[in-house]
Design a protein around this motif. Sequence first.
Motif, short mmCIF file in Angstrom:
data_model
loop_
_atom_site.label_atom_id
_atom_site.label_comp_id
_atom_site.label_asym_id
_atom_site.label_seq_id
_atom_site.Cartn_x
_atom_site.Cartn_y
_atom_site.Cartn_z
N GLU A 30 14.94 27.16 52.25
CA GLU A 30 14.95 25.73 52.58
C GLU A 30 15.14 24.89 51.32
O GLU A 30 15.84 23.88 51.34
CB GLU A 30 13.65 25.34 53.29
CG GLU A 30 13.56 25.88 54.71
CD GLU A 30 14.66 25.37 55.60
OE1 GLU A 30 14.96 24.15 55.56
OE2 GLU A 30 15.24 26.17 56.33
N LEU A 31 14.52 25.31 50.23
CA LEU A 31 14.71 24.59 48.97
C LEU A 31 16.16 24.69 48.51
O LEU A 31 16.75 23.70 48.07
CB LEU A 31 13.77 25.15 47.89
CG LEU A 31 13.92 24.54 46.51
CD1 LEU A 31 13.44 23.08 46.53
CD2 LEU A 31 13.17 25.35 45.48
N ALA A 32 16.74 25.88 48.62
CA ALA A 32 18.13 26.06 48.19
C ALA A 32 19.10 25.27 49.06
O ALA A 32 20.11 24.76 48.57
CB ALA A 32 18.49 27.55 48.21
N LYS A 33 18.78 25.14 50.36
CA LYS A 33 19.68 24.40 51.25
C LYS A 33 19.65 22.89 50.99
O LYS A 33 20.60 22.19 51.34
CB LYS A 33 19.32 24.67 52.71
CG LYS A 33 19.79 26.04 53.17
CD LYS A 33 19.80 26.18 54.67
CE LYS A 33 18.42 26.27 55.23
NZ LYS A 33 18.43 26.55 56.69
N THR A 34 18.60 22.39 50.36
CA THR A 34 18.57 20.96 50.06
C THR A 34 19.60 20.57 49.01
O THR A 34 20.00 19.41 48.94
CB THR A 34 17.17 20.52 49.57
OG1 THR A 34 16.83 21.24 48.40
CG2 THR A 34 16.13 20.72 50.64
N PHE A 35 20.02 21.54 48.18
CA PHE A 35 21.03 21.26 47.16
C PHE A 35 22.45 21.31 47.72
O PHE A 35 23.40 20.96 47.03
CB PHE A 35 20.90 22.25 46.00
CG PHE A 35 19.61 22.13 45.26
CD1 PHE A 35 19.33 21.01 44.49
CD2 PHE A 35 18.64 23.12 45.36
CE1 PHE A 35 18.14 20.90 43.81
CE2 PHE A 35 17.44 23.01 44.69
CZ PHE A 35 17.19 21.90 43.91
N HIS A 36 22.60 21.78 48.96
CA HIS A 36 23.92 21.91 49.57
C HIS A 36 23.99 21.07 50.84
O HIS A 36 24.04 21.58 51.95
CB HIS A 36 24.22 23.39 49.88
CG HIS A 36 24.21 24.25 48.67
ND1 HIS A 36 25.25 24.27 47.77
CD2 HIS A 36 23.28 25.11 48.19
CE1 HIS A 36 24.97 25.11 46.80
NE2 HIS A 36 23.78 25.63 47.02
N GLN A 37 23.98 19.77 50.67
CA GLN A 37 24.06 18.83 51.78
C GLN A 37 25.50 18.38 51.97
O GLN A 37 26.29 18.37 51.02
CB GLN A 37 23.18 17.60 51.49
CG GLN A 37 21.70 17.91 51.32
CD GLN A 37 21.05 18.28 52.62
OE1 GLN A 37 21.45 17.81 53.67
NE2 GLN A 37 20.04 19.12 52.55
N PRO A 38 25.84 17.98 53.21
CA PRO A 38 27.18 17.42 53.40
C PRO A 38 27.35 16.17 52.52
O PRO A 38 26.48 15.33 52.43
CB PRO A 38 27.21 17.06 54.89
CG PRO A 38 26.17 17.93 55.51
CD PRO A 38 25.12 18.13 54.47
N ILE A 47 27.88 27.33 53.22
CA ILE A 47 26.91 27.77 52.21
C ILE A 47 25.50 27.81 52.80
O ILE A 47 24.73 28.73 52.51
CB ILE A 47 27.00 26.87 50.96
CG1 ILE A 47 28.35 27.09 50.28
CG2 ILE A 47 25.87 27.16 50.01
CD1 ILE A 47 28.60 26.20 49.11
N GLN A 48 25.17 26.84 53.65
CA GLN A 48 23.85 26.87 54.29
C GLN A 48 23.71 28.08 55.20
O GLN A 48 22.64 28.69 55.26
CB GLN A 48 23.61 25.58 55.08
CG GLN A 48 23.35 24.39 54.18
CD GLN A 48 23.15 23.11 54.97
OE1 GLN A 48 23.42 23.05 56.16
NE2 GLN A 48 22.68 22.09 54.28
N MET A 49 24.77 28.45 55.89
CA MET A 49 24.72 29.65 56.73
C MET A 49 24.59 30.90 55.87
O MET A 49 23.87 31.84 56.23
CB MET A 49 25.97 29.74 57.61
CG MET A 49 25.87 30.83 58.66
SD MET A 49 27.31 30.92 59.73
CE MET A 49 27.17 29.36 60.57
N LEU A 50 25.27 30.92 54.73
CA LEU A 50 25.14 32.05 53.81
C LEU A 50 23.70 32.17 53.31
O LEU A 50 23.16 33.28 53.22
CB LEU A 50 26.12 31.88 52.64
CG LEU A 50 26.07 32.95 51.56
CD1 LEU A 50 26.51 34.29 52.13
CD2 LEU A 50 26.92 32.56 50.39
N ILE A 51 23.09 31.05 53.00
CA ILE A 51 21.68 31.06 52.57
C ILE A 51 20.79 31.58 53.69
O ILE A 51 19.86 32.36 53.45
CB ILE A 51 21.26 29.66 52.09
CG1 ILE A 51 21.97 29.30 50.79
CG2 ILE A 51 19.75 29.57 51.91
CD1 ILE A 51 21.79 27.86 50.35
#
Length: 100
Positions: A30-38, A47-51
Amino acid sequence: MWPGWRTSPARRRLLWATAAALLLPWLVGELAKTFHQPGLDDDAPRIQMLIDFIVIGSVVFLLTMVVTYAFGCWITAVMHGPRRDGDPFPGDNGRPLRDD
């Protein structure tokens, strides 16, 4: 269940390890997905799906490690067997035998 399982430190370790195996990868993901926002990233949904896939793989791997540890604890407990204390040998006063 094997003897001593209810109060053993192995049970506490297994419970903590299971909780950590489930929560820590999810929190890091969840922390990593915050850096990859639309808008911040060119291909954010991919990238969020990969995470998400990496998190699921990490959870499965860590849970298999917990199951492996539990299996090792069970094997060790079975190998030790139940505790049996025998009667002392008659005439045994705790001193070593003489070397006549």
